[in-house]
Design a protein around this motif. Sequence first.
Motif, short mmCIF file in Angstrom:
data_model
loop_
_atom_site.label_atom_id
_atom_site.label_comp_id
_atom_site.label_asym_id
_atom_site.label_seq_id
_atom_site.Cartn_x
_atom_site.Cartn_y
_atom_site.Cartn_z
N ALA A 1 0.83 -1.20 0.00
CA ALA A 1 0.00 0.00 0.00
C ALA A 1 0.87 1.25 0.00
O ALA A 1 0.58 2.22 -0.71
N LEU A 2 1.95 1.25 0.77
CA LEU A 2 2.87 2.38 0.80
C LEU A 2 3.50 2.60 -0.57
O LEU A 2 3.60 3.73 -1.05
N GLY A 3 3.86 1.52 -1.24
CA GLY A 3 4.45 1.62 -2.57
C GLY A 3 3.46 2.20 -3.57
O GLY A 3 3.80 3.05 -4.39
N ILE A 4 2.22 1.77 -3.49
CA ILE A 4 1.18 2.28 -4.40
C ILE A 4 0.93 3.75 -4.14
O ILE A 4 0.87 4.56 -5.07
N LEU A 5 0.78 4.11 -2.88
CA LEU A 5 0.51 5.52 -2.55
C LEU A 5 1.69 6.41 -2.88
O LEU A 5 1.51 7.55 -3.32
N SER A 6 2.89 5.92 -2.67
CA SER A 6 4.09 6.71 -2.99
C SER A 6 4.20 6.94 -4.49
O SER A 6 4.62 8.00 -4.94
N ALA A 7 3.85 5.96 -5.28
CA ALA A 7 3.92 6.07 -6.74
C ALA A 7 2.88 7.06 -7.27
O ALA A 7 3.11 7.71 -8.29
N GLU A 8 1.76 7.19 -6.58
CA GLU A 8 0.70 8.08 -7.02
C GLU A 8 0.94 9.54 -6.63
O GLU A 8 0.34 10.43 -7.19
N MET A 9 1.81 9.79 -5.65
CA MET A 9 2.07 11.16 -5.19
C MET A 9 2.97 11.90 -6.15
O MET A 9 4.00 11.35 -6.57
N PRO A 10 2.65 13.15 -6.49
CA PRO A 10 3.56 13.95 -7.32
C PRO A 10 4.85 14.24 -6.56
O PRO A 10 4.86 14.32 -5.33
N ALA A 11 5.93 14.40 -7.28
CA ALA A 11 7.25 14.62 -6.67
C ALA A 11 7.28 15.90 -5.85
O ALA A 11 7.99 15.99 -4.85
N SER A 12 6.49 16.92 -6.22
CA SER A 12 6.51 18.18 -5.47
C SER A 12 5.88 18.05 -4.09
O SER A 12 6.19 18.82 -3.20
N ASP A 13 5.01 17.04 -3.86
CA ASP A 13 4.37 16.84 -2.57
C ASP A 13 5.24 16.06 -1.61
O ASP A 13 4.94 15.98 -0.43
N MET A 14 6.30 15.46 -2.06
CA MET A 14 7.13 14.60 -1.23
C MET A 14 8.29 15.39 -0.64
O MET A 14 9.40 15.39 -1.14
#
Length: 109
Positions: free
Chosen positions: A95-108
């Motif tokens: 789930a963490l991998g899926i959510l991390s992949a969906e987040m734009p780079a600017s939000d991280m």
Amino acid sequence: MNNGKSSSKFARRYDRECKENAVALVRGGRSIHEVARDLGVSHWSLNLRVKEAQGGRAFSDPKTLAAESPEQRELRRWRQGNDYLRPQRDILQKALGILSAEMPASDMR
């Protein structure tokens, strides 16, 4: 009822403490079906344990558990806990991998 674990042709063995706790839950007012579902045991076997307790019959550890030393029993319980937690950890990692992949780079940040 597989619950993600490998099935075995042998029934699971429960120690005396587990049986006593299950019966105590039923005596505390919960239904046999509810307790059996929550613990993952058949309502038939739980009903049998409740009747045995009402008849004054003492629970005994299965022969395979009675031969265990306290250290072996503790190790078995730790392994059972690990077997239970490992699939949960794997789901959370996915789930963490899926959510991390969906987040734009600017939000991280």
